[in-house]
Design a protein around this motif. Sequence first.
Motif, PDB file in Angstrom:
ATOM      1  N   HIS A 230       0.831  -1.205   0.000  1.00 19.93           N
ATOM      2  CA  HIS A 230       0.000   0.000   0.000  1.00 19.93           C
ATOM      3  C   HIS A 230       0.867   1.258   0.000  1.00 19.93           C
ATOM      4  N   LEU A 231       1.954   1.251   0.734  1.00 20.54           N
ATOM      5  CA  LEU A 231       2.866   2.390   0.729  1.00 20.54           C
ATOM      6  C   LEU A 231       3.477   2.585  -0.660  1.00 20.54           C
ATOM      7  N   ALA A 232       3.829   1.474  -1.318  1.00 21.62           N
ATOM      8  CA  ALA A 232       4.361   1.573  -2.684  1.00 21.62           C
ATOM      9  C   ALA A 232       3.305   2.121  -3.638  1.00 21.62           C
ATOM     10  N   VAL A 233       2.048   1.717  -3.457  1.00 20.54           N
ATOM     11  CA  VAL A 233       0.977   2.215  -4.306  1.00 20.54           C
ATOM     12  C   VAL A 233       0.789   3.717  -4.103  1.00 20.54           C
ATOM     13  N   MET A 234       0.778   4.173  -2.844  1.00 15.35           N
ATOM     14  CA  MET A 234       0.643   5.606  -2.597  1.00 15.35           C
ATOM     15  C   MET A 234       1.789   6.382  -3.242  1.00 15.35           C
ATOM     16  N   THR A 235       2.999   5.839  -3.182  1.00 16.40           N
ATOM     17  CA  THR A 235       4.145   6.513  -3.802  1.00 16.40           C
ATOM     18  C   THR A 235       3.964   6.614  -5.309  1.00 16.40           C
ATOM     19  N   LEU A 236       3.513   5.530  -5.937  1.00 12.41           N
ATOM     20  CA  LEU A 236       3.293   5.558  -7.384  1.00 12.41           C
ATOM     21  C   LEU A 236       2.183   6.539  -7.760  1.00 12.41           C
ATOM     22  N   VAL A 237       1.130   6.594  -6.937  1.00 14.59           N
ATOM     23  CA  VAL A 237       0.032   7.521  -7.225  1.00 14.59           C
ATOM     24  C   VAL A 237       0.516   8.966  -7.155  1.00 14.59           C
ATOM     25  N   VAL A 238       1.336   9.286  -6.153  1.00 13.00           N
ATOM     26  CA  VAL A 238       1.871  10.649  -6.042  1.00 13.00           C
ATOM     27  C   VAL A 238       2.740  10.985  -7.246  1.00 13.00           C
ATOM     28  N   LEU A 239       3.587  10.046  -7.654  1.00 12.17           N
ATOM     29  CA  LEU A 239       4.457  10.293  -8.804  1.00 12.17           C
ATOM     30  C   LEU A 239       3.671  10.442 -10.096  1.00 12.17           C
ATOM     31  N   ARG A 240       2.465   9.868 -10.153  1.00 12.97           N
ATOM     32  CA  ARG A 240       1.672   9.917 -11.375  1.00 12.97           C
ATOM     33  C   ARG A 240       0.684  11.068 -11.408  1.00 12.97           C
ATOM     34  N   THR A 241       0.320  11.636 -10.249  1.00  8.65           N
ATOM     35  CA  THR A 241      -0.740  12.643 -10.231  1.00  8.65           C
ATOM     36  C   THR A 241      -0.190  14.006  -9.823  1.00  8.65           C
ATOM     37  N   ARG A 242      -0.376  14.359  -8.534  1.00  7.41           N
ATOM     38  CA  ARG A 242       0.073  15.679  -8.070  1.00  7.41           C
ATOM     39  C   ARG A 242       0.584  15.563  -6.639  1.00  7.41           C
ATOM     40  N   PRO A 243       1.443  16.480  -6.208  1.00  8.07           N
ATOM     41  CA  PRO A 243       2.081  16.342  -4.886  1.00  8.07           C
ATOM     42  C   PRO A 243       1.106  16.350  -3.715  1.00  8.07           C
ATOM     43  N   ARG A 244       0.021  17.131  -3.804  1.00  7.12           N
ATOM     44  CA  ARG A 244      -0.850  17.270  -2.628  1.00  7.12           C
ATOM     45  C   ARG A 244      -1.579  15.978  -2.288  1.00  7.12           C
ATOM     46  N   LEU A 245      -1.657  15.034  -3.227  1.00  4.32           N
ATOM     47  CA  LEU A 245      -2.278  13.756  -2.908  1.00  4.32           C
ATOM     48  C   LEU A 245      -1.500  12.993  -1.853  1.00  4.32           C
ATOM     49  N   ALA A 246      -0.224  13.299  -1.680  1.00  5.51           N
ATOM     50  CA  ALA A 246       0.564  12.623  -0.645  1.00  5.51           C
ATOM     51  C   ALA A 246      -0.033  12.890   0.732  1.00  5.51           C
ATOM     52  N   VAL A 247      -0.361  14.146   1.034  1.00  3.41           N
ATOM     53  CA  VAL A 247      -0.952  14.497   2.325  1.00  3.41           C
ATOM     54  C   VAL A 247      -2.344  13.905   2.454  1.00  3.41           C
ATOM     55  N   GLU A 248      -3.139  13.993   1.379  1.00  2.00           N
ATOM     56  CA  GLU A 248      -4.519  13.518   1.452  1.00  2.00           C
ATOM     57  C   GLU A 248      -4.577  12.005   1.662  1.00  2.00           C
ATOM     58  N   MET A 249      -3.785  11.257   0.928  1.00  2.00           N
ATOM     59  CA  MET A 249      -3.796   9.794   1.095  1.00  2.00           C
ATOM     60  C   MET A 249      -3.232   9.399   2.456  1.00  2.00           C
ATOM     61  N   TRP A 250      -2.221  10.126   2.914  1.00  2.00           N
ATOM     62  CA  TRP A 250      -1.659   9.818   4.247  1.00  2.00           C
ATOM     63  C   TRP A 250      -2.714  10.018   5.331  1.00  2.00           C
ATOM     64  N   LEU A 251      -3.460  11.119   5.257  1.00  2.00           N
ATOM     65  CA  LEU A 251      -4.488  11.387   6.270  1.00  2.00           C
ATOM     66  C   LEU A 251      -5.589  10.339   6.223  1.00  2.00           C
ATOM     67  N   VAL A 252      -6.060   9.992   5.020  1.00  2.00           N
ATOM     68  CA  VAL A 252      -7.139   9.004   4.920  1.00  2.00           C
ATOM     69  C   VAL A 252      -6.661   7.637   5.404  1.00  2.00           C
ATOM     70  N   THR A 253      -5.450   7.256   4.996  1.00  2.00           N
ATOM     71  CA  THR A 253      -4.943   5.928   5.366  1.00  2.00           C
ATOM     72  C   THR A 253      -4.822   5.776   6.875  1.00  2.00           C
ATOM     73  N   PHE A 254      -4.187   6.738   7.509  1.00  2.00           N
ATOM     74  CA  PHE A 254      -3.960   6.582   8.954  1.00  2.00           C
ATOM     75  C   PHE A 254      -5.167   7.002   9.769  1.00  2.00           C
ATOM     76  N   GLY A 255      -6.113   7.716   9.137  1.00  2.00           N
ATOM     77  CA  GLY A 255      -7.401   7.911   9.795  1.00  2.00           C
ATOM     78  C   GLY A 255      -8.147   6.596   9.890  1.00  2.00           C
ATOM     79  N   VAL A 256      -8.169   5.843   8.784  1.00  2.00           N
ATOM     80  CA  VAL A 256      -8.798   4.516   8.794  1.00  2.00           C
ATOM     81  C   VAL A 256      -8.059   3.578   9.743  1.00  2.00           C
ATOM     82  N   THR A 257      -6.732   3.653   9.754  1.00  2.00           N
ATOM     83  CA  THR A 257      -5.943   2.791  10.645  1.00  2.00           C
ATOM     84  C   THR A 257      -6.237   3.094  12.115  1.00  2.00           C
TER      85      THR A 257
END
Length: 453
Positions: free
Chosen positions: A150-177
């Motif tokens: 999942h961490l590798a997937v988030m890294t690939l998504v950030v590299l493919r889309t835009r930088p701000r998705l890093a913060v958004e995915m991190w918050l959602v992931t660890f909010g669910v965790t």
Amino acid sequence: MNEKTQSQGTLRSEARIAHGALHRLRQDLFVDAFAFRPMPPLEDAKVARWVPWLPERLRHWARWLPHLIVVGFAVLVFLGTFAMSYDIGPLRGLLMAGYCLLVAAPPALTLFRPVGAYWISLFAVVVGWFATSAFSPYGSPFGQEAFPTHLAVMTLVVLRTRPRLAVEMWLVTFGVTAVLSVFSGSGAGDVAPVAFFSGLVLIAAAAVRAWREERRTVVETQTVTAEERSRRTLLEERATIARELHDVVAHHMSVIAIQAEAAPYRVENTPPELATSFATIRENAVAALTELRRILGVVRSEDPDAFREVDPEAPQPTLASLESLLDSVRGAGLTVEAVITGAPRPLPQGVELSAYRIVQEALSNTLRHAPGADARVEISYVLGGLGLRIINGAPSRLAKPSPGAGHGVLGMRERVQMLGGEMTADHTEDGGFEVAAFIPVAASEATAKGGAA
């Protein structure tokens, strides 16, 4: 009262900021989450720059190397996850195969639907959490398989889309965790270090993505600037050509007007019809001169100082002035020789002027871009027109940086195309540069020019 108003204003500002952040989160992660966004292959120029030693056919397939790496990683994840499920029965083995596919599919899916791959990967983390809690009470609450992927997937998504998705995915992931930790009663002891490490990885990926976007923006800006500079240079050259052609045409029209005015006085007892015809010719010539000056004023209005140093009454140069031009560049340190083939003959003044300017610009480029090189000017008078060839050797020392390099060629090409000719300009095998042009001249025009002379 003022403090209360200020407090309310602060709350409204914070509410607007929070609303904007939630709106961006919704746009980035929820709206069209599974939209088809294929990752393009590498550019041919980039592949050639990275692996110039590869054959041409292999370079074509090397463009898909990032895709192959991601798919290979997904296959390794599937095999590695399934290899950890040993000593299980057929039913659990089938369930484990499905779970392994759920974990391994998101990395490959990032090539086509990156945001959707994130949600599938997060779902795999949740499934892995419950599976670990159910079958291994003493195991890690994250599951040993799902979260690293999942961490590798988030890294690939950030590299493919835009930088701000890093913060958004991190918050959602660890909010669910965090919610899973509370409901499962496993505590949050393992969440903090994993969240910190994941944040570092995503920040690095966001920095790389931001650097790539900035670099692409700079390249696009430089490309647009170069195109605008070329367009501006071309317009300036056209303005110069318009002024020169004005001088040429104005001279002939003035001669026509004067001759038409004087003709009736050269013939005794001029018929009224002939005198009227000559007066009409003079009026048309004067009207044409007026329109020509008006059009030239429009052309020159964009840059009224462009021709301040040019004497408007000075005659335009022709190939008869070529020797003085060569003497001038020789005085500047350029060794140049001129070779004329064919029988020199008078040509239309526009052709003579354009040929002179082409030779002048080519020799100026030699002085500017090939210091220490020798030059050769070849002028060929042939039956169908005029041939020009200006060639210089390789420079003997480094040239000083010159802004606007290459724009002189645009002006030469514009002159040749205006007269219906053809021109080539390219580097030679020995490191020099060659300009070759052919300007067609109709036999009737040359004959008329010769008769007028």
